[in-house]
Design an enzyme around this catalytic site. Structure first.
Site, PDB file in Angstrom:
ATOM      1  N   ASP A  34       0.823  -1.227   0.000  1.00 31.12           N
ATOM      2  CA  ASP A  34       0.000   0.000   0.000  1.00 31.12           C
ATOM      3  C   ASP A  34       0.850   1.267   0.000  1.00 31.12           C
ATOM      4  OD1 ASP A  34       0.694  -0.328   2.707  1.00 31.12           O
ATOM      5  OD2 ASP A  34      -1.346  -0.002   3.470  1.00 31.12           O
ATOM      6  N   GLY A 117      -6.083  -5.021  18.355  1.00 31.64           N
ATOM      7  CA  GLY A 117      -4.664  -5.364  18.205  1.00 31.64           C
ATOM      8  C   GLY A 117      -4.415  -6.773  17.717  1.00 31.64           C
ATOM      9  N   ALA A 118      -5.389  -7.378  17.057  1.00 29.87           N
ATOM     10  CA  ALA A 118      -5.226  -8.750  16.573  1.00 29.87           C
ATOM     11  C   ALA A 118      -4.888  -8.767  15.085  1.00 29.87           C
ATOM     12  CB  ALA A 118      -6.486  -9.560  16.826  1.00 29.87           C
ATOM     13  N   GLY A 119      -4.690  -7.592  14.510  1.00 29.97           N
ATOM     14  CA  GLY A 119      -4.324  -7.527  13.096  1.00 29.97           C
ATOM     15  C   GLY A 119      -5.521  -7.496  12.168  1.00 29.97           C
ATOM     16  N   SER A 122      -9.134  -3.106  14.149  1.00 27.00           N
ATOM     17  CA  SER A 122     -10.211  -2.529  14.967  1.00 27.00           C
ATOM     18  C   SER A 122     -10.144  -1.006  14.912  1.00 27.00           C
ATOM     19  CB  SER A 122     -10.090  -3.000  16.417  1.00 27.00           C
ATOM     20  OG  SER A 122      -8.929  -2.488  17.039  1.00 27.00           O
ATOM     21  N   SER A 123      -8.945  -0.451  14.733  1.00 27.70           N
ATOM     22  CA  SER A 123      -8.827   1.017  14.712  1.00 27.70           C
ATOM     23  C   SER A 123      -9.571   1.600  13.511  1.00 27.70           C
ATOM     24  CB  SER A 123      -7.357   1.442  14.722  1.00 27.70           C
ATOM     25  OG  SER A 123      -6.641   0.902  13.645  1.00 27.70           O
ATOM     26  N   GLU A 155      -5.936   8.796  11.599  1.00 34.45           N
ATOM     27  CA  GLU A 155      -5.036   7.818  12.227  1.00 34.45           C
ATOM     28  C   GLU A 155      -3.569   8.251  12.086  1.00 34.45           C
ATOM     29  OE1 GLU A 155      -6.175   3.838  12.163  1.00 34.45           O
ATOM     30  OE2 GLU A 155      -4.255   3.091  12.885  1.00 34.45           O
ATOM     31  N   ASP A 167      -6.711  -0.129   5.280  1.00 33.39           N
ATOM     32  CA  ASP A 167      -7.645  -0.544   6.326  1.00 33.39           C
ATOM     33  C   ASP A 167      -8.950   0.236   6.274  1.00 33.39           C
ATOM     34  OD1 ASP A 167      -5.547  -2.110   7.006  1.00 33.39           O
ATOM     35  OD2 ASP A 167      -5.029  -1.017   8.836  1.00 33.39           O
ATOM     36  N   TYR A 219       8.410  -1.748  10.847  1.00 30.31           N
ATOM     37  CA  TYR A 219       7.541  -1.188   9.800  1.00 30.31           C
ATOM     38  C   TYR A 219       8.211   0.037   9.188  1.00 30.31           C
ATOM     39  CZ  TYR A 219       3.348   0.880   7.636  1.00 30.31           C
ATOM     40  OH  TYR A 219       2.459   1.424   6.749  1.00 30.31           O
TER      41      TYR A 219
HETATM   42  P1  ADP Z   1      -5.742  -3.023  15.321  1.00 32.31           P
HETATM   43  O1  ADP Z   1      -6.234  -1.911  14.453  1.00 32.31           O
HETATM   44  O2  ADP Z   1      -4.846  -3.956  14.592  1.00 32.31           O
HETATM   45  O3  ADP Z   1      -6.822  -3.735  16.027  1.00 32.31           O
HETATM   46  P2  ADP Z   1      -4.514  -0.815  16.657  1.00 32.31           P
HETATM   47  O4  ADP Z   1      -3.472  -0.735  17.701  1.00 32.31           O
HETATM   48  O5  ADP Z   1      -4.277  -0.130  15.365  1.00 32.31           O
HETATM   49  O6  ADP Z   1      -4.822  -2.365  16.450  1.00 32.31           O
HETATM   50  O7  ADP Z   1      -5.870  -0.238  17.237  1.00 32.31           O
HETATM   51  C1  ADP Z   1      -6.366  -0.696  18.468  1.00 32.31           C
HETATM   52  C2  ADP Z   1      -6.783   0.493  19.310  1.00 32.31           C
HETATM   53  O8  ADP Z   1      -7.952   1.097  18.726  1.00 32.31           O
HETATM   54  C3  ADP Z   1      -7.199   0.105  20.699  1.00 32.31           C
HETATM   55  O9  ADP Z   1      -6.086   0.049  21.560  1.00 32.31           O
HETATM   56  C4  ADP Z   1      -8.143   1.238  21.071  1.00 32.31           C
HETATM   57  O10 ADP Z   1      -7.432   2.387  21.453  1.00 32.31           O
HETATM   58  C5  ADP Z   1      -8.815   1.551  19.752  1.00 32.31           C
HETATM   59  N1  ADP Z   1     -10.090   0.825  19.596  1.00 32.31           N
HETATM   60  C6  ADP Z   1     -10.411  -0.027  18.605  1.00 32.31           C
HETATM   61  N2  ADP Z   1     -11.672  -0.471  18.729  1.00 32.31           N
HETATM   62  C7  ADP Z   1     -12.171   0.129  19.829  1.00 32.31           C
HETATM   63  C8  ADP Z   1     -13.447   0.085  20.483  1.00 32.31           C
HETATM   64  N3  ADP Z   1     -14.438  -0.685  20.046  1.00 32.31           N
HETATM   65  N4  ADP Z   1     -13.608   0.843  21.576  1.00 32.31           N
HETATM   66  C9  ADP Z   1     -12.611   1.625  22.022  1.00 32.31           C
HETATM   67  N5  ADP Z   1     -11.405   1.700  21.463  1.00 32.31           N
HETATM   68  C10 ADP Z   1     -11.170   0.971  20.375  1.00 32.31           C
HETATM   69 MG    MG Z   2      -5.004  -0.500  13.475  1.00 33.45          MG
END
Ligand code: ADP
Ligand code: MG
Length: 377
Positions: A34, A117-119, A122-123, A155, A167, A219
């Site tokens: 990317d 944080g599982a890849g 979630s962010s 982000e 993402d 990275y």
């Molecule tokens: P990934 O995107 O791989 O899951 P990241 O470290 O990029 O990992 O993002 C995870 C962070 O995003 C969490 O530590 C938290 O700060 C935030 N986050 C993600 N989903 C939620 C949620 N549902 N509620 C609150 N915070 C969240």
């Molecule tokens: Mg992320």
């Protein structure tokens, strides 16, 4: 998942104006391409963030079932004003305002079954759900094609995580039963049929549960190496190096490590194109060898795998997967394997046994179903 409207009522004493959802994602193929202006092919997961939201008279308030403390801010300010998990929310408010939009004050309650944080990003799911809600609540006129870049800016600049456009594009633009072929330079997308279930297939995802170490530094180092190589080769980005005369091109570079980094990116772009071509003609099983070749390239040339993911990929292949590879930025995270749907248990057991033999912490498997991107529910 918890009843997000009930949480909203508890928190704010009123009904939400609506519910918005945005999913996590896995990348089928195309890793570290990317930021080299290349190609990726993610699909959205059924696991998603759901945001209940309503307009407020002023400021923004947000609570999440995954966090202890609600957060309120009257002004997103500049990067650093809001920190911690709510920075992902404030970052969206900031990015919208920076782009000249009138951001509606709002209250949010967030629930999610996307593991953090599982890849599986979630962010991006959180950002995309909040962005979609604010756009709808404010009646903002922002075409879908322009939304991922806004969330990415939140982000990159507000949260301070240097990630590519994949993402957020996946979370916002994916469709059910399809993978998203994304040209990261033009940000053009094509929806590619990827209805694995209809073919009796499944994508098994296994979270390696490997402890993430050195992720940010490595990275950054890979990114720098790619940018430096592009500069030495006189191209805007490695995307512009042709796979056909790759060997000749590599001879122009003195450094063996850099040559291997370039070879990964260029061959990986080509594997995405080859995967897309096969999927367009419905030949899903045949993408297996491309997935496995991608893993070898990440392991040997880009050097971003760890023992846990290598063992999981090997075990999945031995148990009959058509192909398997690590997905995500590397140094842990998930692997995915293309398997016959009725082999999910057998392949899972094979990976678990291999983990036991190596004394690794048990992995977390789940079947990934290509699902819908961000939407109002
Ligand atoms: P990934 O995107 O791989 O899951 P990241 O470290 O990029 O990992 O993002 C995870 C962070 O995003 C969490 O530590 C938290 O700060 C935030 N986050 C993600 N989903 C939620 C949620 N549902 N509620 C609150 N915070 C969240
Ligand atoms: Mg992320």
């Amino acid at each position: 998942m918890t009843d997000v409207a009930a949480i909203f009522r508890d928190q704010y004493g009123q009904e939400p104006d609506g519910l918005w959802a945005a999913p996590g994602r896995v990348n089928l193929i195309g890793e570290h391409t990317d930021y080299n202006d290349g190609f990726v092919l993610p699909f959205a997961l059924p696991e998603r963030v759901v945001a209940a939201a309503s307009r407020a008279s002023s400021g923004w308030r947000v609570c999440s079932d995954l966090q202890d403390q609600p957060v309120a801010f009257s002004d997103a300010g500049s990067p650093g004003t809001v920190t911690g998990w709510a920075a992902y929310v404030a970052g969206i408010v900031w990015a919208l305002a920076e782009a000249g939009h009138e951001v509606p004050p709002a209250n949010f309650a967030i629930t999610s079954d996307v593991p953090l944080g599982a890849g599986v990003s979630s962010s991006a799911a959180l950002e995309s759900a909040v962005l979609t809600a604010l756009i709808d609540l404010g009646g903002l006129d922002i075409p879908v094609a322009e939304r991922p870049a806004l969330a990415q800016r939140a982000e990159n600049r507000y949260v301070g995580a240097p990630t590519g456009i994949m993402d957020q594009s996946a979370s916002i633009r994916c469709e059910a039963g399809r993978a998203l072929f994304l040209d990261c330079r033009s940000q053009e997308v094509e929806q590619i049929p990827f209805d694995v279930a209809a073919e009796g297939l499944a994508v098994l995802v296994v979270n390696s549960n490997a402890p993430h170490q050195h992720v940010d530094g490595e990275y950054g180092a890979r990114r720098k190496s790619c940018e430096e190589a592009a500069r030495l080769l006189g191209v805007p980005a490695l995307r512009d190096v042709s796979a056909d005369d790759l060997d000749e091109t590599l001879e122009k570079l003195d450094d063996d490590v850099m040559r291997r980094r370039v070879r990964h990116v260029v061959t990986e772009d080509q594997r995405v194109l080859d995967t897309v071509a096969l999927l367009r003609s419905g030949r899903i099983r045949e993408i297996g060898p491309l997935m496995t070749a991608s893993h070898a390239s990440m392991r040997d040339d880009f050097e971003i795998t760890v023992a846990e993911v290598d063992v999981a990929v090997e075990a999945a292949l031995m148990a009959g997967a058509y192909g398997a590879r690590m997905t995500g930025g590397g140094f842990g995270g998930c692997i995915l394997a293309l398997i016959d749907a009725d082999r999910a248990d057998a392949v899972t057991t094979a990976v678990e046994s291999a983990y036991e033999r190596h004394g690794f912490t048990a992995p977390t498997p789940f079947v990934a179903v290509p699902s819908q991107g961000a939407t109002r529910l």
